[in-house]
Enzyme design. Structure first.
Site, PDB file in Angstrom:
ATOM      1  CB  CYS A   1      -0.935   0.008   1.210  1.00 40.19           C
ATOM      2  SG  CYS A   1      -2.090  -1.367   1.274  1.00 40.19           S
TER       3      CYS A   1
ATOM      4  CG  HIS B   1      -0.580   3.363   4.799  1.00 42.90           C
ATOM      5  ND1 HIS B   1      -0.967   3.285   6.108  1.00 42.90           N
ATOM      6  CD2 HIS B   1      -0.636   2.091   4.314  1.00 42.90           C
ATOM      7  CE1 HIS B   1      -1.241   2.034   6.416  1.00 42.90           C
ATOM      8  NE2 HIS B   1      -1.046   1.281   5.343  1.00 42.90           N
TER       9      HIS B   1
END
Length: 500
Positions: A69, A123
């Site tokens: 991610c 994130h």
């Protein structure tokens, strides 16, 4: 400066020839592999994303620069390869390694755009203040049911009473109180992603009040990242007995042991059995994943409907992007990515402009996430940024048969090795390097083996191919030593904690 240029253009060209700068609506989804109706999946219910593909262009061979991610998002938002950012893990912010960088949204902000982030764009807890006009917003709604939230509270209370420190991952972690999948009897907006959509719609209505102010609005959804939790009505759309299970439930053959692995985030969740998963449980996992995709699809539909209702659609570029691929049983991996294979690095990418020349087209052009920065910059008529390392995809939007990349590149560190993958028309080639060790190679024939089931690097007849691909790879990216950021790096991101 932009205001002055606009005024001069108005005086010289007159109001009839002065077009307003296009807005950008950038929508991101977490852990969504190309498993949508528009990508050929006959089971999933994704009517809104399918509709977006019909009025835009679908990139069938789009690749992220790392199947994790935070590094993937940092690479896309910076327009730089991980080889440049130096970030291969979750924890550090971009400015840890590149303090003076100008990111994609920051480039828009510097050129007169209002830039805003809602939900998971960078994130959570690892954001970038300089990218946004106002601080990033995150919903405080939960991702789980009230009953599960109560289980989490009891879990922490029990741990505190026993004086036990809760680890970040594994069965003894916080996730041990959360099921890997759950159908919740609630409204969309009662959970995090629905609330994010509501806030995005509110923002669009605010922007509609001042159409002269161009915007770059980034909206990020947490699903379908495990836990696969969504309102029950999305579960009710599916009959799990009709799901097709993966046919390659084995590791890539002849692959290096350290390379043929993948993180399995969902293994730490409460209802996941140890060892091999029984078939009924596999079908439940797929059920949860499909439902989570449909939940995201519905939120995208709500946002796109608001875009039309406000009149903003006629001058807004829409991008739908997922941060990497995903495994749901392939190679024995569930709820996983964390490697350099096709299933981990291939992602969703749909681009729709107000003046599409080829609406509904599907292109086989190789695309990379780093290409989005120069693409959006060119589409919006902004000055080019010399720091962006990708190539604009505008020529592909103008002609789907055009190629702007002859390869797509991805990275992943494993066991002290740094793997650099190069995806060409025919091959997926990975070169693993480690100080003091000879390079290790993987080679997959994408025409004969699209799922990367057999590493053919050891075959004598492929020796020249490996030599040629290695030379080509290293001419673009010299060998780079992987430097472990050290223990505790995952704890360095600051910000609001993710809701259970």
């Amino acid at each position: 400066m932009r205001s002055l240029l606009s005024l001069l253009s108005f005086l010289v060209l007159g109001p009839s020839l002065l077009a307003a700068p296009p807005n950008v609506l950038f929508i991101a989804s977490d852990d969504m592999r190309p498993q949508l109706g528009c990508y050929g999946d006959a089971t999933v219910k994704s009517p809104n994303l399918d509709a977006l593909a019909r009025r835009g262009m679908l990139f069938q061979r789009s690749y992220v620069q790392q199947a994790l991610c935070s590094p993937s998002r940092i690479s896309m938002l910076s327009g730089r390869y991980p080889a440049t950012t130096g970030i291969f893990e979750i924890g550090r912010t971009l400015r840890t390694t590149m303090p003076d960088i100008t990111t994609l949204p920051q480039h828009f902000k510097n050129n007169g755009y209002h830039t805003r982030s809602l939900g998971k764009i960078y994130h959570v807890g690892i954001d970038d203040e300089a990218s946004w006009t106002v601080p990033a917003w995150h919903s405080q709604k939960p991702r789980t049911s009230a009953a599960t939230q109560e289980s989490v509270r009891k879990f922490y209370a029990d741990a505190k009473a026993r004086g036990v420190e809760v680890p970040q991952r594994g069965k003894g972690s916080r996730t041990g109180a959360i099921p890997a999948f759950e159908a919740v009897d609630c409204a969309d907006e009662d959970l995090l992603d629905g609330d994010t959509a509501v806030n995005a719609i509110t923002q669009l209505k605010e922007h509609a009040k001042n159409p002269a102010q161009p915007f770059f609005l980034a909206v990020g959804f947490a699903n379908p990242h495990v836990p696969w939790i969504s309102p029950k009505k999305y579960w009710d759309q599916y009959d799990r007995s009709k799901f097709t299970l993966a046919t390659n439930e084995f590791l890539p053959k002849n692959a290096p042991d350290f390379a043929a692995t993948s993180g399995q985030d969902f293994r730490g969740y409460a209802n996941v059995p140890e060892g091999d998963l029984p078939e009924p449980f596999k079908r439940e996992c797929l059920h949860g994943y499909y439902a989570a995709i449909s939940y995201v699809d519905a939120q995208v539909g709500r946002i796109l409907a608001a875009l039309e209702e406000t009149g903003l659609a006629k001058n807004t570029i829409v991008v739908f992007w997922s941060d990497h691929g995903y495994y749901m049983g392939e190679h024995t991996w569930w709820g996983a990515k964390h490697n350099n294979y096709e299933g981990a690095t291939r992602n969703c990418l749909i681009v729709a402009t107000p003046d599409m020349k080829h609406a509904g087209a599907r292109t086989d052009a190789l695309a990379q996430s780093v290409d989005l920065a120069p693409t959006l910059t060119e589409l919006c008529g902004l000055p080019a940024s010399s720091g962006f390392q990708g190539r604009s995809l505008k020529p592909v939007l103008d002609d789907p048969a055009t190629q702007v990349n002859d390869a797509a590149f991805s990275w992943y560190p494993k066991a002290g090795w740094l793997g650099t993958a190069m995806r060409t028309d025919k091959w997926r080639f990975v070169e693993w390097t480690k100080t003091g060790e000879a390079p290790v190679h993987e080679l997959y024939n994408m025409e004969q083996d699209p799922e990367n089931n057999l590493n053919v690097a050891g075959k004598a007849e492929n020796a020249q191919t490996i030599e040629t691909l290695s030379k080509r790879l290293r001419e673009k990216f010299p060998v780079q030593e992987f430097k472990d950021p050290g223990p505790g790096v995952k704890k360095k991101g600051k910000g609001k904690k993710k809701q259970p």
